[in-house]
Design a protein around this motif. Structure first.
Motif, short mmCIF file in Angstrom:
data_model
loop_
_atom_site.label_atom_id
_atom_site.label_comp_id
_atom_site.label_asym_id
_atom_site.label_seq_id
_atom_site.Cartn_x
_atom_site.Cartn_y
_atom_site.Cartn_z
N HIS A 166 0.86 -1.10 -0.07
CA HIS A 166 -0.21 -0.01 0.07
C HIS A 166 0.95 1.22 0.08
N ASP B 93 0.80 4.99 1.91
CA ASP B 93 0.01 5.82 3.10
C ASP B 93 -0.81 6.73 2.49
N HIS C 229 4.73 0.17 0.02
CA HIS C 229 5.59 -0.42 0.92
C HIS C 229 4.64 -1.56 1.51
#
Ligand code: OGA
Ligand code: NI
Length: 351
Positions: free
Chosen positions: A228, A230, A285
């Motif tokens: 994903h 952030d 990440h």
């Protein structure tokens, strides 16, 4: 009959095989998960060089060099390891310690802080919202930390005893570090110092997420946290002091984030990519599990005031670099709505 489903920690302790919902499907596309790719050469930046007080011992040349390192790190990686933040390793270990202690408490104690259905804050693991969802092998405690008057103290653990004051002190330190980072990011792009901080606003949000990644018997098929980016503006992550597992995606490869016990891992979220008109990156990440050791981390997500419109800083838009993103409000909600529809929020706000 209502059955309370097991937490990941309970399944791990009981030696359960990860249920189907946790197994990454479509293996032809993703292949087995590589749990230990090479270490990522992520820049290490001394943020004390961004402090400009009359008593500072560094020269302006040192500051310039570090600002250039910052600009380059955030444009290519979207993340860096911050040292020189002023917190001692003992204090960082205390923050890690209260997190470990919380998760080590008996389940009935932790359940006092359970996340209610449909809520964001509280203790728990992923809940199934759709049939083909792949769940993450982790338990979390999510808490709104700032604005301070939005704290739901009934969800802040009373045990371990030093939990509240430790997290409060840590968050307070991070908030002042954020002030330094906002300025430095702006200066590194030759912008006015408050270009980013004013978009975050006086009532900027800090959301805390304490995470436990219990050992998993199938680390090649189950994620601790799926890939994903952030949704935040800036995320500060305190990694476990020993157990690796966080990976970043760069140049089409997953790389392992090294552990530097006295450093803070800082990564940008989508909203900083928008404000910087795409110059700074919000990196993809993910977190992998391992079969032997549990791992904790403490993430603090810094986000603009929800009702404030954010968008690319004017001075970063010109003929050579046209405006990449539309202005947007309440990116958190927007991001969630996109997720539900299977859309990527950042793509949706592109011009
Ligand atoms: C997150 C996250 C990484 C980690 O919570 O968004 O990316 O190592 N956490 O726990
Ligand atoms: Ni993340």
């Amino acid at each position: 009959m209502l059955s309370v489903s097991k937490t990941v920690q309970e399944m791990s302790k009981d030696g359960d095989e990860p249920p189907q919902h946790y197994i990454v499907r479509d293996n032809t596309l993703f292949g087995p998960i590589d749990t230990s790719p090479p270490l990522a050469p992520i820049p290490v930046i001394d943020i004390s060089l961004f402090l400009t007080s009359p008593s500072s011992l560094h020269s302006s040349l040192q500051e310039e060099t570090e600002l250039e390192k910052l600009r380059s790190a955030l444009s290519s990686w979207g993340c860096f390891q911050a040292i020189g933040h002023g917190m001692s390793i003992e204090f960082l270990n205390k923050v890690r310690g209260v997190t470990e202690e919380f998760f080590a408490m008996p389940m009935e104690e932790k359940r006092k802080y359970s996340r209610a259905a449909g809520e964001i804050e509280g203790y728990g693991s992923d809940s199934v919202v759709s049939e083909n969802q792949v769940l993450d092998w982790s338990d979390r405690l999510s808490l709104r930390i700032y604005p301070e008057d939005q704290r739901k103290l009934r969800l802040w653990p009373k045990q371990p005893q030093s939990f509240r004051e430790t997290i409060d002190e840590y968050a307070m330190n991070i908030r002042s570090i954020m002030g330094i980072i906002f300025k430095a990011m702006a200066k590194s792009l030759k912008l006015e110092e408050n270009s980013f901080s004013k978009q975050f606003g006086e009532e900027a949000i800090m959301q805390g997420r304490l995470i436990l990644y219990p050992p998993c018997s199938k680390p090649n098929q189950v994620f601790g946290l799926k890939a994903h980016s952030d949704r935040s503006g800036v995320t500060i992550l305190l990694q476990d002091k020993q157990v690796k597992g966080l990976q970043v995606f760069k140049d089409d490869k997953w790389l392992t984030v090294p552990i530097i016990p006295h450093a803070l891992f800082l990564n940008l979220g989508d909203q900083m990519q928008i404000m910087s008109n795409g110059i700074f990156k919000s990196p993809m990440h993910r977190v992998v599990t391992n079969s032997e050791r549990e791992k904790i981390s403490v993430a603090l997500f810094n986000e603009p005031e929800p009702e404030k419109e954010i968008g690319p800083v004017d001075d970063l838009v010109d003929d050579k670099r046209p405006r990449l993103y539309k202005n947007v409000k309440n990116y958190a909600r927007f991001n969630y709505e996109c997720f539900q529809k299977g859309l990527v929020a950042l793509d949706t706000v592109k011009f």
